[in-house]
Design a protein around this motif. Structure first.
Motif, PDB file in Angstrom:
ATOM      1  N   ARG A 307     -18.536 -16.929  75.645  1.00 50.51           N
ATOM      2  CA  ARG A 307     -18.218 -16.358  74.328  1.00 50.51           C
ATOM      3  C   ARG A 307     -19.494 -16.034  73.544  1.00 50.51           C
ATOM      4  O   ARG A 307     -19.608 -16.295  72.346  1.00 50.51           O
ATOM      5  N   THR A 308     -20.444 -15.428  74.256  1.00 51.21           N
ATOM      6  CA  THR A 308     -21.787 -15.210  73.708  1.00 51.21           C
ATOM      7  C   THR A 308     -22.189 -13.746  73.793  1.00 51.21           C
ATOM      8  O   THR A 308     -21.936 -13.079  74.795  1.00 51.21           O
ATOM      9  N   VAL A 309     -22.843 -13.264  72.741  1.00 49.36           N
ATOM     10  CA  VAL A 309     -23.420 -11.922  72.669  1.00 49.36           C
ATOM     11  C   VAL A 309     -24.919 -12.065  72.448  1.00 49.36           C
ATOM     12  O   VAL A 309     -25.358 -12.961  71.719  1.00 49.36           O
ATOM     13  N   VAL A 310     -25.704 -11.182  73.056  1.00 46.60           N
ATOM     14  CA  VAL A 310     -27.152 -11.190  72.883  1.00 46.60           C
ATOM     15  C   VAL A 310     -27.557  -9.998  72.023  1.00 46.60           C
ATOM     16  O   VAL A 310     -27.111  -8.876  72.254  1.00 46.60           O
ATOM     17  N   ALA A 311     -28.376 -10.239  71.020  1.00 51.04           N
ATOM     18  CA  ALA A 311     -28.905  -9.168  70.175  1.00 51.04           C
ATOM     19  C   ALA A 311     -30.328  -9.539  69.784  1.00 51.04           C
ATOM     20  O   ALA A 311     -30.806 -10.643  70.074  1.00 51.04           O
ATOM     21  N   THR A 312     -31.024  -8.625  69.112  1.00 47.74           N
ATOM     22  CA  THR A 312     -32.408  -8.899  68.741  1.00 47.74           C
ATOM     23  C   THR A 312     -32.482  -9.438  67.317  1.00 47.74           C
ATOM     24  O   THR A 312     -31.489  -9.490  66.581  1.00 47.74           O
ATOM     25  N   VAL A 313     -33.686  -9.797  66.925  1.00 46.13           N
ATOM     26  CA  VAL A 313     -33.904 -10.292  65.569  1.00 46.13           C
ATOM     27  C   VAL A 313     -33.627  -9.224  64.523  1.00 46.13           C
ATOM     28  O   VAL A 313     -33.500  -9.543  63.339  1.00 46.13           O
ATOM     29  N   MET A 314     -33.511  -7.948  64.928  1.00 44.10           N
ATOM     30  CA  MET A 314     -33.243  -6.871  63.979  1.00 44.10           C
ATOM     31  C   MET A 314     -31.763  -6.761  63.610  1.00 44.10           C
ATOM     32  O   MET A 314     -31.429  -6.101  62.624  1.00 44.10           O
ATOM     33  N   SER A 315     -30.880  -7.353  64.387  1.00 45.85           N
ATOM     34  CA  SER A 315     -29.455  -7.216  64.093  1.00 45.85           C
ATOM     35  C   SER A 315     -29.106  -7.870  62.764  1.00 45.85           C
ATOM     36  O   SER A 315     -29.611  -8.944  62.415  1.00 45.85           O
ATOM     37  N   ASN A 316     -28.201  -7.231  62.040  1.00 42.22           N
ATOM     38  CA  ASN A 316     -27.837  -7.645  60.697  1.00 42.22           C
ATOM     39  C   ASN A 316     -27.114  -8.984  60.693  1.00 42.22           C
ATOM     40  O   ASN A 316     -26.362  -9.304  61.622  1.00 42.22           O
ATOM     41  N   LEU A 317     -27.318  -9.731  59.625  1.00 46.19           N
ATOM     42  CA  LEU A 317     -26.599 -10.997  59.462  1.00 46.19           C
ATOM     43  C   LEU A 317     -25.086 -10.796  59.463  1.00 46.19           C
ATOM     44  O   LEU A 317     -24.337 -11.702  59.826  1.00 46.19           O
ATOM     45  N   GLY A 318     -24.652  -9.600  59.086  1.00 49.56           N
ATOM     46  CA  GLY A 318     -23.226  -9.320  59.110  1.00 49.56           C
ATOM     47  C   GLY A 318     -22.633  -9.432  60.494  1.00 49.56           C
ATOM     48  O   GLY A 318     -21.479  -9.869  60.657  1.00 49.56           O
ATOM     49  N   LEU A 319     -23.386  -9.034  61.529  1.00 48.10           N
ATOM     50  CA  LEU A 319     -22.912  -9.197  62.900  1.00 48.10           C
ATOM     51  C   LEU A 319     -22.780 -10.670  63.240  1.00 48.10           C
ATOM     52  O   LEU A 319     -21.757 -11.101  63.802  1.00 48.10           O
ATOM     53  N   GLU A 320     -23.782 -11.443  62.902  1.00 47.06           N
ATOM     54  CA  GLU A 320     -23.755 -12.875  63.212  1.00 47.06           C
ATOM     55  C   GLU A 320     -22.571 -13.557  62.533  1.00 47.06           C
ATOM     56  O   GLU A 320     -21.869 -14.379  63.140  1.00 47.06           O
ATOM     57  N   ARG A 321     -22.318 -13.188  61.290  1.00 48.63           N
ATOM     58  CA  ARG A 321     -21.213 -13.794  60.560  1.00 48.63           C
ATOM     59  C   ARG A 321     -19.869 -13.382  61.157  1.00 48.63           C
ATOM     60  O   ARG A 321     -18.941 -14.200  61.253  1.00 48.63           O
ATOM     61  N   ALA A 322     -19.735 -12.103  61.571  1.00 44.25           N
ATOM     62  CA  ALA A 322     -18.468 -11.629  62.147  1.00 44.25           C
ATOM     63  C   ALA A 322     -18.175 -12.332  63.463  1.00 44.25           C
ATOM     64  O   ALA A 322     -17.028 -12.735  63.733  1.00 44.25           O
ATOM     65  N   LEU A 323     -19.182 -12.491  64.279  1.00 46.63           N
ATOM     66  CA  LEU A 323     -18.984 -13.183  65.556  1.00 46.63           C
ATOM     67  C   LEU A 323     -18.637 -14.656  65.330  1.00 46.63           C
ATOM     68  O   LEU A 323     -17.737 -15.203  65.987  1.00 46.63           O
ATOM     69  N   LYS A 324     -19.334 -15.298  64.420  1.00 42.35           N
ATOM     70  CA  LYS A 324     -19.073 -16.708  64.137  1.00 42.35           C
ATOM     71  C   LYS A 324     -17.646 -16.917  63.646  1.00 42.35           C
ATOM     72  O   LYS A 324     -16.972 -17.884  64.039  1.00 42.35           O
ATOM     73  N   ALA A 325     -17.161 -15.996  62.809  1.00 45.20           N
ATOM     74  CA  ALA A 325     -15.795 -16.107  62.296  1.00 45.20           C
ATOM     75  C   ALA A 325     -14.765 -16.002  63.403  1.00 45.20           C
ATOM     76  O   ALA A 325     -13.651 -16.539  63.291  1.00 45.20           O
ATOM     77  N   ALA A 326     -15.119 -15.322  64.495  1.00 40.92           N
ATOM     78  CA  ALA A 326     -14.205 -15.177  65.632  1.00 40.92           C
ATOM     79  C   ALA A 326     -14.439 -16.244  66.703  1.00 40.92           C
ATOM     80  O   ALA A 326     -13.864 -16.164  67.791  1.00 40.92           O
ATOM     81  N   GLY A 327     -15.297 -17.198  66.400  1.00 48.98           N
ATOM     82  CA  GLY A 327     -15.567 -18.259  67.363  1.00 48.98           C
ATOM     83  C   GLY A 327     -16.523 -17.837  68.461  1.00 48.98           C
ATOM     84  O   GLY A 327     -16.544 -18.450  69.532  1.00 48.98           O
ATOM     85  N   LEU A 328     -17.321 -16.815  68.193  1.00 43.37           N
ATOM     86  CA  LEU A 328     -18.292 -16.334  69.171  1.00 43.37           C
ATOM     87  C   LEU A 328     -19.699 -16.692  68.724  1.00 43.37           C
ATOM     88  O   LEU A 328     -19.948 -16.969  67.553  1.00 43.37           O
ATOM     89  N   ARG A 329     -20.632 -16.636  69.683  1.00 42.59           N
ATOM     90  CA  ARG A 329     -22.005 -17.046  69.416  1.00 42.59           C
ATOM     91  C   ARG A 329     -22.950 -15.867  69.602  1.00 42.59           C
ATOM     92  O   ARG A 329     -22.748 -15.033  70.491  1.00 42.59           O
ATOM     93  N   LEU A 330     -23.991 -15.800  68.765  1.00 38.46           N
ATOM     94  CA  LEU A 330     -25.017 -14.774  68.886  1.00 38.46           C
ATOM     95  C   LEU A 330     -26.329 -15.414  69.290  1.00 38.46           C
ATOM     96  O   LEU A 330     -26.810 -16.342  68.642  1.00 38.46           O
TER      97      LEU A 330
END
Length: 479
Positions: A307-330
């Motif tokens: 349940r993990t997605v990989v992104a760079t340090v440039m990705s917006n905090l909004g992505l991290e928050r959306a994934l966390k709300a769905a029980g996913l990890r960045l």
């Protein structure tokens, strides 16, 4: 001595920094390194984008490869992910792409792939670079640098030591040849069609080909899956690639989607390894939102390992928050698709990418493929019955300001006290409510400043403050 290879191959202004002489030397060096690494006579597929300088550099690179005994399989205008896929599909020893991706038309670049279609690891790039420098093969002047004749090279070797390791060119039947692959394009299109899956018939899509490498391929595959296709910016003349169009300038695509009443718009960059989408309302959907849409769909279908997605340090905090709300990890990495893919391989992850639209779907490819990503994104729309505007709304981006500061030199910026003081002050004012990221571009004379947080006015103020410190310390006076 500045390294030849940056974060995405060797890149510079064509015929000034990236010369035909350097392309010849890189081809010869790559031929030597590939032969030494895999112990066979190399067979290398070569593709390019639509830049005017591409034909010149392709001829020089191919000549260098053949002078080292390699067989060259020319693909003509082909996307970077197409070269990656065909390197493996055609059983080649390696691949080479002549492209500067999203950069302006006067730039060009050269990067290499291994037999699995992955970018060469650092140690092999360093071996190619060392072979170029030891060979004394007409390195460029200026930004990319070259060793002085008879002087020490980048590895510290003297002229005598370099001469002792001089390359002995093959002769007679050992000289490399060209080998045509007339079905290569068809094989790439079939690969894309398989990834698309069923159900795209009748979908209305607008494609912005950026006058680049997507031009022969994106409209063809979308028509093959039965979509209704409107194409813009698909008349390359060698000088218009990425100019006011494509993934770095999606405004014209947004207007076309609204005008045509289309379901979806897709904007590619010059070599089509990136894509930025536009929803049915004409609103831009960036790489972060695309990642979220794909991640939630894959998680629902049990296709997102750990349940993990990989992104760079440039990705917006909004992505991290959306994934966390769905029980996913960045998982975050350094900037660059190479680092994203390395983290995906190490962790066994299936999805990763960048805010810029470089998305890696590891089930289908080992590099970003903008055309493939667009097809898979459309398949999520069809499968869920939801428009892209609804799917992408899961990400609520926080204000993020990215400034590109032209500089006289990008090396050593970390050692400038005034710059470090401005960064420290910005981080102190943001606290835990945001991020400050400063990095040198790997391909252009720029320092990039990114600041994000919930307070938009503060974010912009702090970004300008840090950028101002960089301009005063290193600015080129051109911005």
């Amino acid at each position: 001595m500045t390294r030849l290879f940056g974060t995405d191959g060797v890149r510079g202004v064509a015929n000034a920094d990236l010369t035909a002489e350097l392309a010849l030397a890189l081809g010869r060096a790559a031929g030597q390194v590939l032969a030494g690494r895999w112990g066979v006579r190399p067979r290398v597929v070569v593709g390019r984008d639509t830049r005017a300088s591409g034909e010149m550099l392709e001829a020089a690179l191919a000549a260098g490869l053949m002078s080292a005994g390699a067989t060259v399989v020319p693909l003509g205008v082909m996307t970077t992910p197409g070269v990656s896929y065909l390197t493996t599909a055609l059983g080649a020893t390696g691949g080479a792409v002549i492209s500067a991706s999203h950069n302006p038309p006067e730039y060009n670049g050269i990067k290499f792939f291994d037999p699995q279609g992955r970018k060469l690891p650092d140690e092999l790039e360093e071996a190619v670079e060392d072979a170029v420098l030891r060979g004394g093969q007409g390195g460029p002047s200026g930004a990319l640098g070259s060793p002085a004749a008879g002087g020490a090279d980048a590895a510290g070797a003297t002229g005598a030591e370099a001469g002792a390791a001089a390359f002995v060119p093959p002769v007679g039947g050992a000289v490399g040849r060209r080998e045509e692959a007339p079905d290569a394009g068809r094989r790439y299109l079939e690969h894309l069609r398989r990834a698309a899956g069923p159900g795209l018939e009748g979908l209305h899509v607008v494609l912005d080909c950026a006058h680049g490498a997507a031009t022969p391929w994106a409209p063809a595959v979308w028509r093959a899956v039965g979509a209704r296709v409107t194409v813009i910016h698909a008349a390359p003349d060698g000088t218009n690639i990425n100019v006011g169009c494509g993934s770095t300038a999606p405004q014209a695509l947004a207007e076309a989607v609204r005008r045509e009443g289309a379901d979806l718009g897709l904007a590619f960059d010059g070599d089509a390894d990136r894509v930025i989408a536009v929803d049915e309302r004409g609103r831009v959907v960036d790489g972060d939102a695309i990642l979220a849409v794909l991640a939630l769909d894959m998680a629902r279908r049990g296709e997102l390992p750990d349940r993990t997605v990989v992104a760079t340090v440039m990705s917006n905090l909004g992505l991290e928050r959306a994934l966390k709300a769905a029980g996913l990890r960045l998982v975050r990495t350094r900037v660059g698709d190479r680092h994203v893919f390395e983290a995906m391989e190490q962790g066994g992850y299936a999805l990763g990418g960048e805010q810029s639209g470089h998305i890696i779907l590891r089930r289908h490819a080992v590099t970003g493929d903008g055309i493939l990503t667009g097809l898979v994104l459309a398949s999520v729309m069809v499968r869920t019955g939801q428009p892209l505007s609804q799917l992408a709304s899961v990400v609520q981006p926080v204000p993020q300001v990215l400034l590109n500061v032209p500089v006289k030199r990008r090396e050593g910026w970390e050692d400038e006290p005034a710059i470090q003081a401005a960064i420290a002050a910005a981080r102190q004012r943001l606290g835990e409510a945001g991020r400050v990221l400063v990095r040198a571009s790997g391909t252009e004379p720029l320092i990039r400043v990114m600041v994000e947080g919930d307070d938009e006015a503060l974010v912009r103020e702090l970004a300008e403050s840090v950028a101002g410190a960089i301009r005063r310390a290193l600015g080129s006076g051109t911005d």
